[in-house]
Design a protein around this motif. Structure first.
Motif, PDB file in Angstrom:
ATOM      1  N   TYR A  78       0.844  -1.199   0.000  1.00 42.00           N
ATOM      2  CA  TYR A  78       0.000   0.000   0.000  1.00 42.00           C
ATOM      3  C   TYR A  78       0.881   1.252   0.000  1.00 42.00           C
ATOM      4  N   ARG A  79       1.889   1.252   0.862  1.00 43.10           N
ATOM      5  CA  ARG A  79       2.791   2.402   0.952  1.00 43.10           C
ATOM      6  C   ARG A  79       3.549   2.592  -0.352  1.00 43.10           C
ATOM      7  N   GLN A  80       3.974   1.498  -0.957  1.00 37.43           N
ATOM      8  CA  GLN A  80       4.700   1.579  -2.224  1.00 37.43           C
ATOM      9  C   GLN A  80       3.844   2.229  -3.308  1.00 37.43           C
ATOM     10  N   ALA A  81       2.576   1.843  -3.368  1.00 34.26           N
ATOM     11  CA  ALA A  81       1.672   2.431  -4.349  1.00 34.26           C
ATOM     12  C   ALA A  81       1.470   3.917  -4.091  1.00 34.26           C
ATOM     13  N   VAL A  82       1.282   4.285  -2.832  1.00 35.89           N
ATOM     14  CA  VAL A  82       1.085   5.697  -2.476  1.00 35.89           C
ATOM     15  C   VAL A  82       2.306   6.519  -2.847  1.00 35.89           C
ATOM     16  N   GLU A  83       3.485   5.995  -2.578  1.00 33.47           N
ATOM     17  CA  GLU A  83       4.724   6.714  -2.890  1.00 33.47           C
ATOM     18  C   GLU A  83       4.893   6.911  -4.395  1.00 33.47           C
ATOM     19  N   ARG A  84       4.307   6.024  -5.193  1.00 32.61           N
ATOM     20  CA  ARG A  84       4.372   6.142  -6.658  1.00 32.61           C
ATOM     21  C   ARG A  84       3.229   6.991  -7.218  1.00 32.61           C
ATOM     22  N   GLY A  85       2.405   7.533  -6.328  1.00 34.34           N
ATOM     23  CA  GLY A  85       1.322   8.410  -6.770  1.00 34.34           C
ATOM     24  C   GLY A  85       0.096   7.694  -7.270  1.00 34.34           C
ATOM     25  N   ILE A  86      -0.067   6.410  -6.894  1.00 34.49           N
ATOM     26  CA  ILE A  86      -1.231   5.638  -7.309  1.00 34.49           C
ATOM     27  C   ILE A  86      -2.341   5.807  -6.278  1.00 34.49           C
ATOM     28  N   PHE A  87      -3.584   5.862  -6.740  1.00 31.42           N
ATOM     29  CA  PHE A  87      -4.728   6.065  -5.852  1.00 31.42           C
ATOM     30  C   PHE A  87      -5.571   4.791  -5.781  1.00 31.42           C
ATOM     31  N   PHE A  88      -6.257   4.626  -4.647  1.00 32.02           N
ATOM     32  CA  PHE A  88      -7.151   3.489  -4.427  1.00 32.02           C
ATOM     33  C   PHE A  88      -8.594   3.983  -4.473  1.00 32.02           C
ATOM     34  N   GLU A  89      -9.437   3.249  -5.180  1.00 29.32           N
ATOM     35  CA  GLU A  89     -10.804   3.693  -5.423  1.00 29.32           C
ATOM     36  C   GLU A  89     -11.823   2.921  -4.590  1.00 29.32           C
ATOM     37  N   LEU A  90     -12.830   3.663  -4.117  1.00 28.74           N
ATOM     38  CA  LEU A  90     -14.014   3.075  -3.501  1.00 28.74           C
ATOM     39  C   LEU A  90     -15.225   3.562  -4.279  1.00 28.74           C
ATOM     40  N   MET A  91     -16.058   2.639  -4.786  1.00 26.51           N
ATOM     41  CA  MET A  91     -17.250   3.010  -5.543  1.00 26.51           C
ATOM     42  C   MET A  91     -18.490   2.796  -4.681  1.00 26.51           C
ATOM     43  N   TYR A  92     -19.398   3.778  -4.721  1.00 35.10           N
ATOM     44  CA  TYR A  92     -20.574   3.657  -3.858  1.00 35.10           C
ATOM     45  C   TYR A  92     -21.826   3.114  -4.549  1.00 35.10           C
ATOM     46  N   SER A  93     -21.925   3.172  -5.876  1.00 34.24           N
ATOM     47  CA  SER A  93     -23.163   2.715  -6.526  1.00 34.24           C
ATOM     48  C   SER A  93     -23.432   1.217  -6.339  1.00 34.24           C
ATOM     49  N   PRO A  94     -22.386   0.353  -6.329  1.00 25.88           N
ATOM     50  CA  PRO A  94     -22.676  -1.061  -6.070  1.00 25.88           C
ATOM     51  C   PRO A  94     -23.310  -1.282  -4.693  1.00 25.88           C
ATOM     52  N   ALA A  95     -22.990  -0.409  -3.736  1.00 27.32           N
ATOM     53  CA  ALA A  95     -23.563  -0.525  -2.392  1.00 27.32           C
ATOM     54  C   ALA A  95     -25.062  -0.225  -2.398  1.00 27.32           C
ATOM     55  N   ILE A  96     -25.497   0.574  -3.360  1.00 22.30           N
ATOM     56  CA  ILE A  96     -26.920   0.898  -3.483  1.00 22.30           C
ATOM     57  C   ILE A  96     -27.698  -0.304  -4.011  1.00 22.30           C
ATOM     58  N   LYS A  97     -27.044  -1.060  -4.896  1.00 25.05           N
ATOM     59  CA  LYS A  97     -27.732  -2.156  -5.580  1.00 25.05           C
ATOM     60  C   LYS A  97     -27.754  -3.458  -4.795  1.00 25.05           C
ATOM     61  N   ASP A  98     -26.727  -3.680  -3.958  1.00 22.27           N
ATOM     62  CA  ASP A  98     -26.555  -5.019  -3.400  1.00 22.27           C
ATOM     63  C   ASP A  98     -25.955  -4.963  -1.995  1.00 22.27           C
ATOM     64  N   SER A  99     -26.535  -5.707  -1.056  1.00 23.42           N
ATOM     65  CA  SER A  99     -26.065  -5.686   0.332  1.00 23.42           C
ATOM     66  C   SER A  99     -24.688  -6.334   0.481  1.00 23.42           C
ATOM     67  N   THR A 100     -24.408  -7.366  -0.332  1.00 24.49           N
ATOM     68  CA  THR A 100     -23.093  -8.012  -0.272  1.00 24.49           C
ATOM     69  C   THR A 100     -22.000  -7.054  -0.714  1.00 24.49           C
ATOM     70  N   SER A 101     -22.273  -6.342  -1.816  1.00 23.61           N
ATOM     71  CA  SER A 101     -21.310  -5.340  -2.289  1.00 23.61           C
ATOM     72  C   SER A 101     -21.103  -4.259  -1.238  1.00 23.61           C
ATOM     73  N   ARG A 102     -22.186  -3.867  -0.573  1.00 26.73           N
ATOM     74  CA  ARG A 102     -22.097  -2.838   0.465  1.00 26.73           C
ATOM     75  C   ARG A 102     -21.141  -3.274   1.584  1.00 26.73           C
ATOM     76  N   LYS A 103     -21.277  -4.512   2.017  1.00 30.41           N
ATOM     77  CA  LYS A 103     -20.397  -5.037   3.076  1.00 30.41           C
ATOM     78  C   LYS A 103     -18.951  -5.087   2.595  1.00 30.41           C
ATOM     79  N   ASN A 104     -18.746  -5.501   1.347  1.00 29.68           N
ATOM     80  CA  ASN A 104     -17.388  -5.602   0.808  1.00 29.68           C
ATOM     81  C   ASN A 104     -16.729  -4.235   0.662  1.00 29.68           C
ATOM     82  N   ILE A 105     -17.495  -3.232   0.238  1.00 25.08           N
ATOM     83  CA  ILE A 105     -16.957  -1.881   0.084  1.00 25.08           C
ATOM     84  C   ILE A 105     -16.549  -1.311   1.436  1.00 25.08           C
ATOM     85  N   ILE A 106     -17.406  -1.478   2.432  1.00 25.79           N
ATOM     86  CA  ILE A 106     -17.095  -0.979   3.777  1.00 25.79           C
ATOM     87  C   ILE A 106     -15.882  -1.713   4.342  1.00 25.79           C
TER      88      ILE A 106
END
Length: 258
Positions: free
Chosen positions: A144-172
């Motif tokens: 994680y630190r290596q990616a951050v140091e290289r300027g890479i970003f990590f994404e969290l998407m919220y629309s799957p959480a609206i559609k599905d409870s399993t996706s919601r748990k996985n996103i959180i």
């Protein structure tokens, strides 16, 4: 990409979204959106014998960006998200002419080897995961630190959480993992919306940050400051290192630096 005010950003709107309804994102308070083309991992298809007269050119793994003809005040960027399992995909990416047409490059690493390669070697902007299933490997602080140091970003998407409870748990769960191992550094929150019903107002997205383990400052950063940093980093990846962007205000004839 020659705009000085990126404002609030949603850097993942599906290419299947009805682009004639982009004005909804303006009404929701966004200034910049990225139209996302998702590329599934190429399957192991059997090689066909070439017939005489067939073109020798290899088919481009990456399709061209979609054309946006809708009249809008939004800043429109093009993003591609590529699934892969190991580094063998590299030659196909290097040979792709269409890949160069995208402003933002994201990847979905499907194995630990792919994740290690993305964090340490790949010339990309975003690492993301499919929220339908849990991440199939452990994310370490070191990677994680290596990616951050290289300027890479990590994404969290919220629309799957609206559609599905399993996706919601996985996103959180993923969000709290990022908080535990990396203090939620270099996080962006996007909608991943496929239709207008899955888009939320800027203030709703900021409030969502608390559920994702973000404090009030981080909740604002994930859709504004971090997104702006990502856009500038992506531009630097395409054009070389970027320190200052200079634009000219045509009305006042003034030079503006960023």
């Amino acid at each position: 990409m020659s705009c000085e005010n990126w404002g609030f950003c949603d850097l993942s709107i599906s290419k299947d979204y009805d682009l004639s309804k982009l004005d909804l994102l303006e009404k929701c308070g966004f200034h910049t959106v990225a139209i996302n083309t998702h590329v599934q991992e190429p399957g192991d298809e059997p090689k066909k014998k070439k017939k005489k007269g067939d073109s020798k050119e290899n088919k481009d793994l990456i399709p061209p960006p979609v054309e946006v003809t809708t009249d809008t005040k939004l800043n429109i960027l093009h993003r591609v998200t590529i699934e892969f399992s190991d580094s063998s995909i590299t030659p196909q990416l290097n040979q792709s002419q269409n890949l160069k047409k995208y402003d933002i490059v994201a990847v979905v690493p499907k194995t630990l080897q792919a994740f290690q390669y993305a964090c340490g070697t790949m010339d990309i902007d975003i690492i993301t995961f499919d929220p339908v299933s849990r991440i199939p490997f452990k994310i370490s602080r070191k990677l994680y630190r290596q990616a951050v140091e290289r300027g890479i970003f990590f994404e969290l998407m919220y629309s799957p959480a609206i559609k599905d409870s399993t996706s919601r748990k996985n996103i959180i769960s993923t969000a709290h993992t990022y908080h535990a191992i990396g203090r939620s550094k270099n996080i962006i929150v996007t909608s991943g919306a496929e239709n207008a019903m899955q888009v939320r107002d800027v203030h709703d997205v900021i409030n969502l940050g608390f559920i994702l383990g973000l404090n009030s400052n981080q909740s604002l950063e994930v859709i504004r400051n971090n997104s702006r940093r990502l856009i500038l980093k992506a531009k630097g990846r395409r054009c070389g290192k970027l320190y200052v962007t200079i634009t000219v205000d045509k009305e006042d004839n003034k030079i503006i630096e960023q």
